[in-house]
Design a protein around this motif. Structure first.
Motif, PDB file in Angstrom:
ATOM      1  N   LYS A  30      -9.186  17.302  -2.784  1.00 46.36           N
ATOM      2  CA  LYS A  30      -9.031  16.695  -4.115  1.00 46.36           C
ATOM      3  C   LYS A  30      -7.949  15.611  -4.083  1.00 46.36           C
ATOM      4  N   LEU A  31      -8.329  14.405  -4.479  1.00 43.95           N
ATOM      5  CA  LEU A  31      -7.387  13.293  -4.602  1.00 43.95           C
ATOM      6  C   LEU A  31      -7.633  12.570  -5.916  1.00 43.95           C
ATOM      7  N   ASP A  32      -6.563  12.118  -6.544  1.00 41.18           N
ATOM      8  CA  ASP A  32      -6.719  11.258  -7.719  1.00 41.18           C
ATOM      9  C   ASP A  32      -7.050   9.835  -7.284  1.00 41.18           C
ATOM     10  N   VAL A  33      -6.366   9.354  -6.237  1.00 38.47           N
ATOM     11  CA  VAL A  33      -6.559   7.978  -5.770  1.00 38.47           C
ATOM     12  C   VAL A  33      -6.538   7.942  -4.245  1.00 38.47           C
ATOM     13  N   LEU A  34      -7.505   7.237  -3.657  1.00 41.16           N
ATOM     14  CA  LEU A  34      -7.487   6.935  -2.230  1.00 41.16           C
ATOM     15  C   LEU A  34      -7.291   5.433  -2.077  1.00 41.16           C
ATOM     16  N   LEU A  35      -6.187   5.031  -1.434  1.00 41.24           N
ATOM     17  CA  LEU A  35      -5.912   3.628  -1.140  1.00 41.24           C
ATOM     18  C   LEU A  35      -6.399   3.326   0.270  1.00 41.24           C
ATOM     19  N   VAL A  36      -7.130   2.240   0.433  1.00 45.39           N
ATOM     20  CA  VAL A  36      -7.655   1.856   1.749  1.00 45.39           C
ATOM     21  C   VAL A  36      -6.926   0.601   2.198  1.00 45.39           C
ATOM     22  N   THR A  93       0.831  -1.206   0.000  1.00 45.32           N
ATOM     23  CA  THR A  93       0.000   0.000   0.000  1.00 45.32           C
ATOM     24  C   THR A  93       0.866   1.257   0.000  1.00 45.32           C
ATOM     25  N   ALA A  94       1.860   1.282   0.889  1.00 40.10           N
ATOM     26  CA  ALA A  94       2.736   2.452   0.997  1.00 40.10           C
ATOM     27  C   ALA A  94       3.521   2.677  -0.291  1.00 40.10           C
ATOM     28  N   GLU A  95       4.057   1.588  -0.879  1.00 40.66           N
ATOM     29  CA  GLU A  95       4.861   1.739  -2.097  1.00 40.66           C
ATOM     30  C   GLU A  95       4.010   2.121  -3.301  1.00 40.66           C
ATOM     31  N   LEU A  96       2.790   1.593  -3.383  1.00 40.24           N
ATOM     32  CA  LEU A  96       1.885   2.019  -4.458  1.00 40.24           C
ATOM     33  C   LEU A  96       1.565   3.504  -4.335  1.00 40.24           C
ATOM     34  N   ALA A  97       1.349   3.952  -3.091  1.00 38.19           N
ATOM     35  CA  ALA A  97       1.049   5.371  -2.864  1.00 38.19           C
ATOM     36  C   ALA A  97       2.222   6.250  -3.305  1.00 38.19           C
ATOM     37  N   LEU A  98       3.433   5.840  -2.944  1.00 41.41           N
ATOM     38  CA  LEU A  98       4.615   6.614  -3.321  1.00 41.41           C
ATOM     39  C   LEU A  98       4.801   6.601  -4.843  1.00 41.41           C
ATOM     40  N   ALA A  99       4.562   5.442  -5.455  1.00 37.39           N
ATOM     41  CA  ALA A  99       4.710   5.346  -6.911  1.00 37.39           C
ATOM     42  C   ALA A  99       3.679   6.216  -7.626  1.00 37.39           C
ATOM     43  N   LEU A 100       2.465   6.237  -7.111  1.00 37.40           N
ATOM     44  CA  LEU A 100       1.427   7.096  -7.697  1.00 37.40           C
ATOM     45  C   LEU A 100       1.800   8.569  -7.541  1.00 37.40           C
ATOM     46  N   ARG A 101       2.363   8.911  -6.393  1.00 37.72           N
ATOM     47  CA  ARG A 101       2.791  10.302  -6.186  1.00 37.72           C
ATOM     48  C   ARG A 101       3.898  10.667  -7.166  1.00 37.72           C
ATOM     49  N   HIS A 102       4.852   9.753  -7.363  1.00 38.35           N
ATOM     50  CA  HIS A 102       5.934  10.018  -8.320  1.00 38.35           C
ATOM     51  C   HIS A 102       5.403  10.116  -9.755  1.00 38.35           C
ATOM     52  N   ALA A 103       4.242   9.506  -9.988  1.00 34.78           N
ATOM     53  CA  ALA A 103       3.624   9.588 -11.315  1.00 34.78           C
ATOM     54  C   ALA A 103       2.800  10.867 -11.475  1.00 34.78           C
ATOM     55  N   GLY A 104       2.855  11.723 -10.456  1.00 34.24           N
ATOM     56  CA  GLY A 104       2.170  13.014 -10.540  1.00 34.24           C
ATOM     57  C   GLY A 104       0.760  13.030 -10.011  1.00 34.24           C
ATOM     58  N   LYS A 105       0.372  11.991  -9.279  1.00 33.22           N
ATOM     59  CA  LYS A 105      -0.983  11.918  -8.745  1.00 33.22           C
ATOM     60  C   LYS A 105      -1.039  12.420  -7.307  1.00 33.22           C
ATOM     61  N   LYS A 106      -2.200  12.934  -6.931  1.00 31.99           N
ATOM     62  CA  LYS A 106      -2.452  13.269  -5.525  1.00 31.99           C
ATOM     63  C   LYS A 106      -3.095  12.040  -4.881  1.00 31.99           C
ATOM     64  N   VAL A 107      -2.478  11.565  -3.809  1.00 37.22           N
ATOM     65  CA  VAL A 107      -2.846  10.264  -3.255  1.00 37.22           C
ATOM     66  C   VAL A 107      -3.186  10.385  -1.778  1.00 37.22           C
ATOM     67  N   GLY A 108      -4.145   9.580  -1.338  1.00 32.14           N
ATOM     68  CA  GLY A 108      -4.453   9.459   0.079  1.00 32.14           C
ATOM     69  C   GLY A 108      -4.400   8.005   0.486  1.00 32.14           C
ATOM     70  N   ILE A 109      -4.048   7.753   1.747  1.00 32.52           N
ATOM     71  CA  ILE A 109      -4.120   6.409   2.305  1.00 32.52           C
ATOM     72  C   ILE A 109      -5.019   6.469   3.530  1.00 32.52           C
ATOM     73  N   LEU A 110      -6.069   5.644   3.527  1.00 32.90           N
ATOM     74  CA  LEU A 110      -6.912   5.481   4.700  1.00 32.90           C
ATOM     75  C   LEU A 110      -6.512   4.164   5.348  1.00 32.90           C
ATOM     76  N   ASP A 111      -5.835   4.246   6.480  1.00 33.23           N
ATOM     77  CA  ASP A 111      -5.315   3.069   7.175  1.00 33.23           C
ATOM     78  C   ASP A 111      -6.355   2.597   8.180  1.00 33.23           C
ATOM     79  N   VAL A 112      -7.138   1.568   7.786  1.00 36.58           N
ATOM     80  CA  VAL A 112      -8.166   1.057   8.686  1.00 36.58           C
ATOM     81  C   VAL A 112      -7.770  -0.303   9.273  1.00 36.58           C
ATOM     82  N   ASP A 113      -6.481  -0.591   9.262  1.00 41.70           N
ATOM     83  CA  ASP A 113      -5.984  -1.765   9.976  1.00 41.70           C
ATOM     84  C   ASP A 113      -5.873  -1.348  11.441  1.00 41.70           C
ATOM     85  N   LEU A 114      -7.007  -1.372  12.131  1.00 39.79           N
ATOM     86  CA  LEU A 114      -7.118  -0.739  13.446  1.00 39.79           C
ATOM     87  C   LEU A 114      -6.184  -1.333  14.492  1.00 39.79           C
TER      88      LEU A 114
END
Length: 270
Positions: free
Chosen positions: A125-131, A32-53
């Motif tokens: 505004k986000l391009d992708v939200l990873l959960v 999840t973290a690496e996909l988020a970083l890769a998406l950011r490097h691709a110019g996307k605005k990214v969010g991560i919702l960490d629900v692994d409580l």
């Protein structure tokens, strides 16, 4: 159920992707973290919702574990990894007084917290939200889906496995969960696929290889790619550093970048 996009905190989020695994220990949060970083490097605005409580590890992976969460009129303000606000994160880890504190909650309290996480975070505004979800197919997963669907269409899920049959068997059950709940499988990632020697960069299959690709064929889903057990990646995650920025010439970098491009393409295909 109708989606109330006008007043939703997810109204400006373009795509929502769940990251799932049938068992713990497969590196789901790392992916999840690496996909988020890769998406950011691709110019996307990214969010991560960490629900692994019960195991909120992403704040540490992104060197954001000492951050504080603030509130605004729209709800909680996510924590940003950079001044440009291109990577945002919300996690239960930010709400604990002690990072070593155990989350000992019964189901209803977990469900209520998931509801708040989904509806009360001001993402903007986000391009992708990873959960990033907990392992398994429990009440928490149903709560995540039910709450998301009130506000936003879920584009699909990325399933993370390791090569061994014991892992792919659990992920097969996760695929069944997706089918029963109407969640599109965007692809399967085989993590820990071989070990990269830190000295010669040769990759040895210390576990096995190909289980994730075989599973993808079996269930008729795309295979996004394999990520090896790379000491440089492990060290970056432990230290909260951006692996993709530090090791752009590595085979692991190429694998994660290729997976990200495939994932972005699949988001454009209904």
């Amino acid at each position: 159920m109708e989606q109330n996009n006008e007043s939703s905190s997810l109204s400006e989020v373009q795509h929502v992707i769940l990251v799932l695994s049938g068992k713990g220990g497969v590196g789901k949060s790392t992916i999840t973290a690496e996909l988020a970083l890769a998406l950011r490097h691709a110019g996307k605005k990214v969010g991560i919702l960490d629900v692994d409580l019960c195991g909120p590890s992403i704040p540490r992976m992104l060197n954001m574990d000492r951050a504080n969460v603030h509130q605004c009129d729209s709800g909680w303000v996510p924590v940003y990894a950079d001044a440009e606000k291109s990577l945002a994160l919300m996690s239960i880890g930010f709400l604990l007084d002690d990072p070593d504190e155990a989350v000992v909650w019964r189901g209803p309290k977990k469900t209520a917290m998931i509801g708040q996480f989904v509806s009360d975070v001001a993402w903007g505004k986000l391009d992708v939200l990873l959960v990033d979800t907990p392992p398994g197919t429990s009440d928490e997963h149903l709560a995540i889906l039910e709450n998301l669907k009130k506000h936003k269409k879920v584009d699909g899920a990325v399933l993370v496995t390791t090569p061994q049959a014991v892992s792919t068997g659990d992920v097969r059950r996760e695929a069944t969960f997706c089918k029963k709940t109407g969640v599109r499988i965007l692809g399967i990632v085989e993590n820990m696929s071989g070990f990269v020697c830190p000295h010669c960069s040769e990759c040895s299959n210390i576990f096995s290889k190909g289980g994730g690709e075989e599973l993808a064929k079996l269930i008729g889903s795309p295979f996004l790619g394999s990520v090896p057990l790379d000491p440089q990646l492990s060290a970056s995650v432990e230290q909260g550093k951006d692996f993709l920025q530090s090791f752009p010439d590595s085979a692991t970098f190429s694998s994660i970048s290729s997976m990200t491009k495939t994932l972005l393409s699949s988001l454009q295909t209904p």
